[in-house]
Scaffold this motif. Structure first.
Motif, mmCIF file in Angstrom:
data_model
loop_
_atom_site.group_PDB
_atom_site.id
_atom_site.type_symbol
_atom_site.label_atom_id
_atom_site.label_comp_id
_atom_site.label_asym_id
_atom_site.label_seq_id
_atom_site.Cartn_x
_atom_site.Cartn_y
_atom_site.Cartn_z
ATOM 1 N N ARG A 170 15.277 -8.373 149.584
ATOM 2 C CA ARG A 170 16.527 -7.566 149.483
ATOM 3 C C ARG A 170 17.304 -7.726 148.219
ATOM 4 O O ARG A 170 18.378 -7.073 147.877
ATOM 5 N N THR A 171 16.256 -8.559 147.330
ATOM 6 C CA THR A 171 17.172 -8.710 146.005
ATOM 7 C C THR A 171 16.228 -8.406 144.921
ATOM 8 O O THR A 171 16.608 -7.556 144.046
ATOM 9 N N ALA A 172 14.931 -8.700 144.798
ATOM 10 C CA ALA A 172 14.027 -8.566 143.796
ATOM 11 C C ALA A 172 12.690 -8.344 144.354
ATOM 12 O O ALA A 172 12.212 -8.954 145.104
ATOM 13 N N TYR A 173 11.798 -7.381 143.775
ATOM 14 C CA TYR A 173 10.779 -6.824 144.246
ATOM 15 C C TYR A 173 9.754 -6.566 143.275
ATOM 16 O O TYR A 173 10.033 -6.270 142.021
ATOM 17 N N GLY A 174 8.490 -6.771 143.434
ATOM 18 C CA GLY A 174 7.286 -6.410 142.372
ATOM 19 C C GLY A 174 6.602 -5.382 143.233
ATOM 20 O O GLY A 174 6.568 -4.935 144.283
ATOM 21 N N CYS A 175 5.368 -5.100 142.549
ATOM 22 C CA CYS A 175 4.211 -4.350 142.898
ATOM 23 C C CYS A 175 2.881 -5.113 142.957
ATOM 24 O O CYS A 175 2.861 -5.613 141.934
ATOM 25 N N ILE A 176 2.037 -4.705 143.846
ATOM 26 C CA ILE A 176 0.906 -5.255 144.055
ATOM 27 C C ILE A 176 -0.116 -3.885 143.947
ATOM 28 O O ILE A 176 0.040 -3.075 144.762
ATOM 29 N N VAL A 177 -1.220 -4.247 143.316
ATOM 30 C CA VAL A 177 -2.318 -3.142 143.209
ATOM 31 C C VAL A 177 -3.658 -3.515 143.607
ATOM 32 O O VAL A 177 -4.239 -4.450 143.132
ATOM 33 N N VAL A 178 -4.304 -2.817 144.669
ATOM 34 C CA VAL A 178 -5.797 -3.345 145.237
ATOM 35 C C VAL A 178 -6.633 -2.377 145.224
ATOM 36 O O VAL A 178 -6.259 -1.068 145.302
ATOM 37 N N ASP A 179 -7.874 -2.767 144.609
ATOM 38 C CA ASP A 179 -9.040 -1.726 144.742
ATOM 39 C C ASP A 179 -9.471 -1.676 146.259
ATOM 40 O O ASP A 179 -9.893 -2.726 146.818
ATOM 41 N N LEU A 180 -9.367 -0.363 146.800
ATOM 42 C CA LEU A 180 -9.519 -0.172 148.038
ATOM 43 C C LEU A 180 -11.166 -0.236 148.305
ATOM 44 O O LEU A 180 -11.544 -0.192 149.609
ATOM 45 N N HIS A 181 -12.172 -0.076 147.274
ATOM 46 C CA HIS A 181 -13.432 -0.245 147.436
ATOM 47 C C HIS A 181 -13.899 -1.643 147.630
ATOM 48 O O HIS A 181 -14.839 -2.019 148.373
ATOM 49 N N THR A 182 -13.331 -2.612 146.729
ATOM 50 C CA THR A 182 -13.824 -4.162 146.787
ATOM 51 C C THR A 182 -12.718 -4.933 147.511
ATOM 52 O O THR A 182 -12.964 -6.191 147.799
ATOM 53 N N ASN A 183 -11.471 -4.354 147.921
ATOM 54 C CA ASN A 183 -10.601 -5.002 148.686
ATOM 55 C C ASN A 183 -10.020 -6.090 147.826
ATOM 56 O O ASN A 183 -9.510 -7.224 148.269
ATOM 57 N N ARG A 184 -10.037 -6.294 146.507
ATOM 58 C CA ARG A 184 -9.770 -7.239 145.629
ATOM 59 C C ARG A 184 -8.305 -6.764 144.956
ATOM 60 O O ARG A 184 -8.183 -5.503 144.465
#
Length: 561
Positions: A170-184
């Motif tokens: 509820r204070t600070a957030y980031g983003c995560i990006v994942v390759d859906l082909h390799t799940n990495r």
């Protein structure tokens, strides 16, 4: 000694052009003296080979343990003269890339071992494990080894999933990006600002599929950066958002839920439990003749009066035009509580907290055996102990007394809806959960309760029917009827479910792709779970750089012996 020298020659130095001279064993320590045997070395600056030796010096290298014995290698290394007169480096030391890196005091094998432990455990835990394995080091060295690992380059991703993760909830957030082909994991972004997401997405125009949830401003960022990419709304988030809207809609139907639990006329003689009394009896029984603990009952009524006063105060402030944030500050509660109380037309009911015990899985069996004639608490305890119960006999005795079991067949003290929710009126949250279940997964009591709710109120019947249609579409991956469902939901409902359907219409293309397509944010949620584990391993003090490298970098390949 010759056999030991041959073994260590293959284990420690291998075919790297090094010959072992002496081996000294002291307790759990092995000192190896060796020298290089190559005749020619190449200049690291100009690659000119040279055989002219300038001088020699000794390097001391720590190596991995052999069994429980620590190994130290004292290696005599030569300096050569560069024969290229135009080279700025006239003197250089010979390189042994298979064994050690320049300027290091440990072998590559030991560095790889530290990196593998550091990626899995972090700094201090990794250092403690290394100490146990006979490879002592500090947590700063462990972290330094981790930061030396390279980040794999991002090539040409075509299908990605994106979601937010909490630096601090509820204070600070980031983003995560994942390759859906390799799940990495492809990358960690420091914040969830739209400009940050747009900048990252524009670096990879090869992206064709983007899976996301329905919040965080992802839709606008993806549209701005990749207007031709197909956006996919994650199905799990879709069901979660629908469940929240359904629960909010049912909050105003608590009178209907209460009516659906009203005992039939044939059961009018069955005494019901006062919600404020519960199990507060001196004898531990529910019977009407049991003396009550008046002080505890009064405390419960007083706490419930506070909740009723809070409900009235929130509605009064809202009627004067105050906004949600101001109301939350004035009554010293959360915004979620303000929203929930505003959706409730009447004050909340008192719900006695339920405590789970180790006896819960065996309670139905105990009552069944008691009714069948086995009325010995000790015999019943022995029977459930054979089934895996680990508690004491007194636990069984107290429960039987609590249920009013006497030497005669006990009369039922709780309404038959006890099997539904422990004898209490189901909350809006419980009702929403049962509506979201597939019909074949509901118990008979849950289905009977939902049928009673639908029969008692036409609005609730409409909610249940729309819910089953919506969930049937998602489970069957059929989005053909989505437009008709949205239209029906907008025209036949009000409040939270009406607004949910309107937002679906605004994002209909992505919702349709999420229902009918194979993509989801499941791999992203799994990586976020892993990210939380890494954060908690570091007690919340890890920097973005450390989290990023531990999440993305690969453990080094096994070094040659």
């Amino acid at each position: 000694m010759d056999e030991l020298q041959t073994t260590l020659q293959s284990l420690v130095v291998g075919d790297s052009g090094i010959l072992i001279d002496t081996i000294t064993m002291q307790a759990q320590d092995c000192q190896i003296t060796a020298h290089c045997t190559t005749l020619v070395a190449s200049c690291p600056s100009c690659a000119t080979p040279s055989s002219s030796v300038h001088s020699r010096y000794r390097r001391r290298l720590a190596d991995r343990t052999v069994g429980t014995t620590s190994v130290t290698l004292q290696l005599t290394v030569r300096r050569f003269r560069c024969r290229n007169h135009g080279c700025h480096q006239q003197i250089f030391a010979e390189r042994l890339p298979a064994l050690m890196a320049p300027h290091q005091r440990s072998t590559i094998r030991l560095a790889h071992a530290f990196q593998t432990m550091g990626l899995a455990l972090g700094g201090r835990p990794g250092a403690r494990v290394a100490q146990t394995l006979g490879m002592p080091t500090s947590h700063t060295t462990m972290l330094r080894r981790i930061h030396q690992l390279p980040i794999p380059p991002i090539t040409t991703p075509t299908a990605i999933g994106i979601d937010e993760w909490a630096w601090r909830k509820r204070t600070a957030y980031g983003c995560i990006v994942v390759d859906l082909h390799t799940n990495r994991v492809l990358d960690l972004l420091p914040d969830q600002a739209q400009s940050t997401i747009v900048t990252w997405l524009r670096q990879y125009p090869s992206i064709q599929i983007v899976s996301r949830d329905r919040g965080g401003g992802f839709a606008a960022a993806i549209t701005a950066a990749l207007p031709t990419a197909t956006q996919v709304v994650d199905r799990w988030h879709l069901i979660k958002n629908y469940g929240e809207a359904l629960e909010a809609a049912l909050l105003s139907k608590r009178a209907v839920l209460r009516a659906a639990c009203t005992p039939p006329e044939s059961a009018a003689d069955v005494p019901l439990i006062d919600p404020f009394v519960g199990a507060l009896t001196r004898t531990g029984r529910h019977g009407p003749d049991a003396p009550m603990l008046e002080a505890d009952i009064a405390a419960r009524r007083e706490r419930h009066a506070v909740l009723c006063a809070l409900h009235a105060q929130i509605h009064t402030l809202r009627a004067t035009g105050a906004d949600i944030v101001s109301i939350a500050k004035m009554v010293s509660t959360t915004r979620a509580t303000v929203y929930r109380y505003l959706a409730m037309e009447t004050p909340p009911d008192w719900v006695q907290p339920r405590r789970r015990t180790t006896l819960d899985p065996y309670k139905a069996f105990l009552l069944q055996q008691w009714s069948a004639g086995c009325q010995s608490p000790r015999q019943l305890w022995r029977m459930i102990r054979a089934q895996g119960f680990t508690g004491a006999e007194t636990v069984v005795t107290r429960y039987l007394a609590f249920m009013g079991c006497q030497k005669t067949k006990p009369r039922p003290m709780i309404h038959p809806t006890y099997a539904l929710n422990n004898g209490r009126i189901p909350s809006a949250g419980h009702t929403a959960q049962w509506v979201l279940l597939a019909p074949m997964r509901r118990t008979a009591n849950q289905q009977a309760f939902l049928d009673a709710v639908a029969a008692a109120d036409p609005d609730c019947a409409t909610l249940i029917t729309l819910s089953e249609q919506f969930l049937a579409m998602i489970r069957a991956n059929e989005a053909a009827a989505l437009t008709a469902w949205i239209t029906a939901a907008i025209t036949t409902t009000t409040g939270h479910l009406h607004r949910f359907a309107q937002r679906l219409r605004q994002d209909e293309a992505a919702v349709r792709a999420g229902i009918a397509g194979p993509w989801s944010n499941g791999p992203v949620e799994g990586q976020i779970h892993r990210l939380k584990l890494l954060k908690r391993q570091a007690y919340g003090r890890a920097s973005l750089a450390l989290l990023r490298i531990r999440l993305i970098a690969q453990p080094p390949a096994t070094a040659p012996p």
